[in-house]
Design an enzyme around this catalytic site. Structure first.
Site, short mmCIF file in Angstrom:
data_model
loop_
_atom_site.label_atom_id
_atom_site.label_comp_id
_atom_site.label_asym_id
_atom_site.label_seq_id
_atom_site.Cartn_x
_atom_site.Cartn_y
_atom_site.Cartn_z
N HIS A 60 2.54 -0.41 12.87
CA HIS A 60 2.74 -0.36 11.43
C HIS A 60 1.41 -0.20 10.68
O HIS A 60 1.34 0.49 9.66
CB HIS A 60 3.49 -1.61 10.95
CG HIS A 60 3.97 -1.54 9.55
ND1 HIS A 60 4.93 -0.65 9.14
CD2 HIS A 60 3.61 -2.25 8.45
CE1 HIS A 60 5.15 -0.82 7.85
NE2 HIS A 60 4.36 -1.78 7.41
N ALA B 285 0.81 -1.22 0.00
CA ALA B 285 0.00 0.00 0.00
C ALA B 285 0.84 1.28 0.00
O ALA B 285 0.43 2.29 -0.57
CB ALA B 285 -0.94 0.00 1.20
N THR C 73 1.46 -4.46 15.71
CA THR C 73 2.33 -3.29 15.86
C THR C 73 1.64 -2.04 15.33
O THR C 73 0.57 -2.10 14.72
CB THR C 73 3.65 -3.49 15.08
OG1 THR C 73 3.36 -3.50 13.68
CG2 THR C 73 4.34 -4.79 15.49
N ALA D 49 -4.91 -3.90 0.55
CA ALA D 49 -5.47 -4.29 1.84
C ALA D 49 -4.41 -4.14 2.92
O ALA D 49 -3.31 -4.67 2.80
CB ALA D 49 -5.98 -5.72 1.80
N ILE E 93 -4.18 -4.97 6.81
CA ILE E 93 -4.87 -5.70 7.87
C ILE E 93 -4.08 -5.54 9.16
O ILE E 93 -2.86 -5.75 9.18
CB ILE E 93 -5.04 -7.18 7.47
CG1 ILE E 93 -5.86 -7.25 6.17
CG2 ILE E 93 -5.72 -7.97 8.59
CD1 ILE E 93 -5.90 -8.62 5.53
N GLU F 19 3.50 1.83 -1.63
CA GLU F 19 4.02 2.07 -2.97
C GLU F 19 2.93 2.53 -3.95
O GLU F 19 3.24 2.99 -5.05
CB GLU F 19 4.71 0.82 -3.51
CG GLU F 19 6.00 0.47 -2.79
CD GLU F 19 5.81 -0.14 -1.41
OE1 GLU F 19 6.61 0.19 -0.50
OE2 GLU F 19 4.85 -0.93 -1.21
#
Length: 166
Positions: free
Chosen positions: A90, A58, A88, A82, A84, A60
């Protein structure tokens, strides 16, 4: 146009659509793409007028969208992917940054972009949303391409050949 109201136009004939699909969470992304491309076809967008590129994830997506927008070859773009939630931070970073990047490209290059980057807590939630989100992105891209093309025509109305108001 009746009474200053612009009707929804979902006729995709003659529109050129660029799709950037992330490969991370590939089964979800593939399902998004399949639903999106099928709906574009239903709306009249010819297969040869659709360009699909894939990117690792995502984060990029905005750069590939920017390159497509810079080309001037597309009436609208679609971002598919996606993100998900994991254990963490992130998830938040990827979700926020990809969304902001997609919005920035659309505004900087004056092109409609349907954002189909799913952000869910679980794989099951993502899979449950793929079909409808993919179709929705196709409809959004076609509608907004038609709207922006027509609104661009309004800017030309009332100007002489030098771009000055008459």
């Amino acid at each position: 146009m009746d009474h200053g109201f612009y009707p929804t136009n979902l006729n995709g004939e003659g529109l050129r659509i660029g799709i950037v699909q992330a490969r991370f969470n590939e089964p979800v992304c593939e399902a998004l793409r399949e639903a999106c491309v099928a709906e574009l076809e239903q709306l009249g967008v010819a297969g040869e007028d659709v360009l699909l590129v894939t990117v690792p994830g995502a984060l990029e997506v905005p750069l590939a969208l920017q390159k497509m927008a810079e080309s001037g070859q597309f009436d609208a773009l679609i971002a598919l992917g996606a993100v998900i939630r994991g254990e963490t931070y992130h998830f938040e970073l990827v979700s926020n940054e990809s969304g902001a990047g997609i919005t920035r490209v659309g505004l900087d290059f004056n092109i409609a972009i349907a954002n189909g980057i799913l952000t869910t807590d679980t794989d099951a939630q993502a899979h449950a949303r793929t079909r409808e989100k993919g179709r929705d992105c196709a409809r959004t891209a076609v509608e907004m391409a038609n709207l922006t093309n027509d609104l661009d025509g309004l800017q030309d109305h009332g100007q002489d050949d030098d771009g000055e108001n008459e």
